[in-house]
Design a protein around this motif. Sequence first.
Motif, PDB file in Angstrom:
ATOM      1  N   PRO A   1       0.822  -1.217   0.000  1.00  0.00           N
ATOM      2  CA  PRO A   1       0.000   0.000   0.000  1.00  0.00           C
ATOM      3  C   PRO A   1       0.857   1.268   0.000  1.00  0.00           C
ATOM      4  O   PRO A   1       1.841   1.359   0.731  1.00  0.00           O
ATOM      5  N   HIS A   2       0.501   2.207  -0.847  1.00  0.00           N
ATOM      6  CA  HIS A   2       1.148   3.533  -0.890  1.00  0.00           C
ATOM      7  C   HIS A   2       2.659   3.444  -1.118  1.00  0.00           C
ATOM      8  O   HIS A   2       3.434   4.176  -0.513  1.00  0.00           O
ATOM      9  N   PHE A   3       3.069   2.549  -1.996  1.00  0.00           N
ATOM     10  CA  PHE A   3       4.505   2.326  -2.190  1.00  0.00           C
ATOM     11  C   PHE A   3       5.214   3.572  -2.715  1.00  0.00           C
ATOM     12  O   PHE A   3       6.333   3.866  -2.298  1.00  0.00           O
ATOM     13  N   ASN A   4       4.580   4.327  -3.614  1.00  0.00           N
ATOM     14  CA  ASN A   4       5.199   5.568  -4.098  1.00  0.00           C
ATOM     15  C   ASN A   4       5.468   6.525  -2.941  1.00  0.00           C
ATOM     16  O   ASN A   4       6.535   7.144  -2.870  1.00  0.00           O
ATOM     17  N   ASP A   5       4.492   6.668  -2.055  1.00  0.00           N
ATOM     18  CA  ASP A   5       4.669   7.547  -0.894  1.00  0.00           C
ATOM     19  C   ASP A   5       5.803   7.049  -0.002  1.00  0.00           C
ATOM     20  O   ASP A   5       6.600   7.844   0.514  1.00  0.00           O
ATOM     21  N   THR A   6       5.876   5.741   0.164  1.00  0.00           N
ATOM     22  CA  THR A   6       6.947   5.158   0.979  1.00  0.00           C
ATOM     23  C   THR A   6       8.309   5.489   0.382  1.00  0.00           C
ATOM     24  O   THR A   6       9.227   5.889   1.107  1.00  0.00           O
ATOM     25  N   LEU A   7       8.453   5.340  -0.932  1.00  0.00           N
ATOM     26  CA  LEU A   7       9.728   5.667  -1.587  1.00  0.00           C
ATOM     27  C   LEU A   7      10.062   7.143  -1.418  1.00  0.00           C
ATOM     28  O   LEU A   7      11.219   7.501  -1.157  1.00  0.00           O
ATOM     29  N   ARG A   8       9.064   8.006  -1.573  1.00  0.00           N
ATOM     30  CA  ARG A   8       9.280   9.447  -1.411  1.00  0.00           C
ATOM     31  C   ARG A   8       9.769   9.763  -0.001  1.00  0.00           C
ATOM     32  O   ARG A   8      10.712  10.536   0.187  1.00  0.00           O
ATOM     33  N   GLU A   9       9.125   9.161   0.991  1.00  0.00           N
ATOM     34  CA  GLU A   9       9.499   9.407   2.390  1.00  0.00           C
ATOM     35  C   GLU A   9      10.900   8.889   2.684  1.00  0.00           C
ATOM     36  O   GLU A   9      11.685   9.556   3.376  1.00  0.00           O
ATOM     37  N   LYS A  10      11.223   7.699   2.171  1.00  0.00           N
ATOM     38  CA  LYS A  10      12.561   7.138   2.375  1.00  0.00           C
ATOM     39  C   LYS A  10      13.615   8.050   1.766  1.00  0.00           C
ATOM     40  O   LYS A  10      14.650   8.335   2.368  1.00  0.00           O
ATOM     41  N   SER A  11      13.352   8.511   0.545  1.00  0.00           N
ATOM     42  CA  SER A  11      14.295   9.382  -0.149  1.00  0.00           C
ATOM     43  C   SER A  11      14.481  10.701   0.604  1.00  0.00           C
ATOM     44  O   SER A  11      15.605  11.168   0.775  1.00  0.00           O
ATOM     45  N   ALA A  12      13.389  11.287   1.057  1.00  0.00           N
ATOM     46  CA  ALA A  12      13.463  12.554   1.799  1.00  0.00           C
ATOM     47  C   ALA A  12      14.245  12.397   3.098  1.00  0.00           C
ATOM     48  O   ALA A  12      14.879  13.342   3.566  1.00  0.00           O
ATOM     49  N   ALA A  13      14.233  11.193   3.650  1.00  0.00           N
ATOM     50  CA  ALA A  13      14.952  10.924   4.903  1.00  0.00           C
ATOM     51  C   ALA A  13      16.418  10.573   4.647  1.00  0.00           C
ATOM     52  O   ALA A  13      17.154  10.268   5.582  1.00  0.00           O
ATOM     53  N   GLY A  14      16.839  10.591   3.368  1.00  0.00           N
ATOM     54  CA  GLY A  14      18.245  10.345   3.056  1.00  0.00           C
ATOM     55  C   GLY A  14      18.562   8.935   2.598  1.00  0.00           C
ATOM     56  O   GLY A  14      19.727   8.591   2.403  1.00  0.00           O
ATOM     57  N   CYS A  15      17.562   8.103   2.410  1.00  0.00           N
ATOM     58  CA  CYS A  15      17.783   6.733   1.948  1.00  0.00           C
ATOM     59  C   CYS A  15      18.039   6.755   0.438  1.00  0.00           C
ATOM     60  O   CYS A  15      17.275   7.360  -0.315  1.00  0.00           O
ATOM     61  N   ARG A  16      19.117   6.127  -0.002  1.00  0.00           N
ATOM     62  CA  ARG A  16      19.417   6.028  -1.434  1.00  0.00           C
ATOM     63  C   ARG A  16      18.567   4.904  -2.014  1.00  0.00           C
ATOM     64  O   ARG A  16      18.595   3.780  -1.520  1.00  0.00           O
ATOM     65  N   ILE A  17      17.821   5.207  -3.069  1.00  0.00           N
ATOM     66  CA  ILE A  17      16.932   4.224  -3.690  1.00  0.00           C
ATOM     67  C   ILE A  17      17.412   3.948  -5.100  1.00  0.00           C
ATOM     68  O   ILE A  17      17.607   4.865  -5.899  1.00  0.00           O
ATOM     69  N   ARG A  18      17.621   2.662  -5.386  1.00  0.00           N
ATOM     70  CA  ARG A  18      18.051   2.253  -6.727  1.00  0.00           C
ATOM     71  C   ARG A  18      17.164   1.122  -7.215  1.00  0.00           C
ATOM     72  O   ARG A  18      16.786   0.241  -6.455  1.00  0.00           O
ATOM     73  N   LEU A  19      16.818   1.177  -8.501  1.00  0.00           N
ATOM     74  CA  LEU A  19      16.016   0.137  -9.141  1.00  0.00           C
ATOM     75  C   LEU A  19      16.806  -0.416 -10.312  1.00  0.00           C
ATOM     76  O   LEU A  19      17.318   0.336 -11.136  1.00  0.00           O
ATOM     77  N   LEU A  20      16.903  -1.720 -10.391  1.00  0.00           N
ATOM     78  CA  LEU A  20      17.545  -2.379 -11.516  1.00  0.00           C
ATOM     79  C   LEU A  20      16.467  -3.222 -12.190  1.00  0.00           C
ATOM     80  O   LEU A  20      15.912  -4.122 -11.579  1.00  0.00           O
ATOM     81  N   LEU A  21      16.147  -2.871 -13.432  1.00  0.00           N
ATOM     82  CA  LEU A  21      15.088  -3.555 -14.156  1.00  0.00           C
ATOM     83  C   LEU A  21      15.708  -4.512 -15.148  1.00  0.00           C
ATOM     84  O   LEU A  21      16.529  -4.118 -15.964  1.00  0.00           O
ATOM     85  N   GLY A  22      15.291  -5.752 -15.104  1.00  0.00           N
ATOM     86  CA  GLY A  22      15.801  -6.757 -16.025  1.00  0.00           C
ATOM     87  C   GLY A  22      14.968  -6.824 -17.298  1.00  0.00           C
ATOM     88  O   GLY A  22      13.769  -6.603 -17.276  1.00  0.00           O
ATOM     89  N   ASP A  23      15.623  -7.105 -18.393  1.00  0.00           N
ATOM     90  CA  ASP A  23      14.951  -7.288 -19.679  1.00  0.00           C
ATOM     91  C   ASP A  23      15.263  -8.712 -20.143  1.00  0.00           C
ATOM     92  O   ASP A  23      16.409  -9.018 -20.459  1.00  0.00           O
ATOM     93  N   PRO A  24      14.246  -9.590 -20.176  1.00  0.00           N
ATOM     94  CA  PRO A  24      14.523 -10.979 -20.540  1.00  0.00           C
ATOM     95  C   PRO A  24      15.043 -11.137 -21.969  1.00  0.00           C
ATOM     96  O   PRO A  24      15.574 -12.180 -22.334  1.00  0.00           O
ATOM     97  N   GLU A  25      14.923 -10.114 -22.785  1.00  0.00           N
ATOM     98  CA  GLU A  25      15.422 -10.182 -24.167  1.00  0.00           C
ATOM     99  C   GLU A  25      16.853  -9.717 -24.201  1.00  0.00           C
ATOM    100  O   GLU A  25      17.505  -9.562 -25.141  1.00  0.00           O
TER     101      GLU A  25
END
Length: 78
Positions: free
Chosen positions: A54-78
């Motif tokens: 629930p509210h994952f976007n808000d959670t990411l925003r709050e984590k980032s504002a608190a100084g948490c570094r957020i990284r996403l690695l997206l895989g492409d099966p092709e």
Amino acid sequence: MTDRIKTGADREIIRTYPYRSAAPSTLWGELVAGAQSDLFLAGYTNYFFWTQQPHFNDTLREKSAAGCRIRLLLGDPE
């Protein structure tokens, strides 16, 4: 050999699951909530965070504002 095996609370691997769906449903929320300095999501099916947390976007925003570094690695099966 046993002197090289960690057995205390500081061991690096605590549990493993053969599939993401085999993990308890509460695990992902607990892991994200506990992240303080880094949150690194890597995989082909990370979209489940947005559909099952629930509210994952808000959670990411709050984590980032608190100084948490957020990284996403997206895989492409092709």
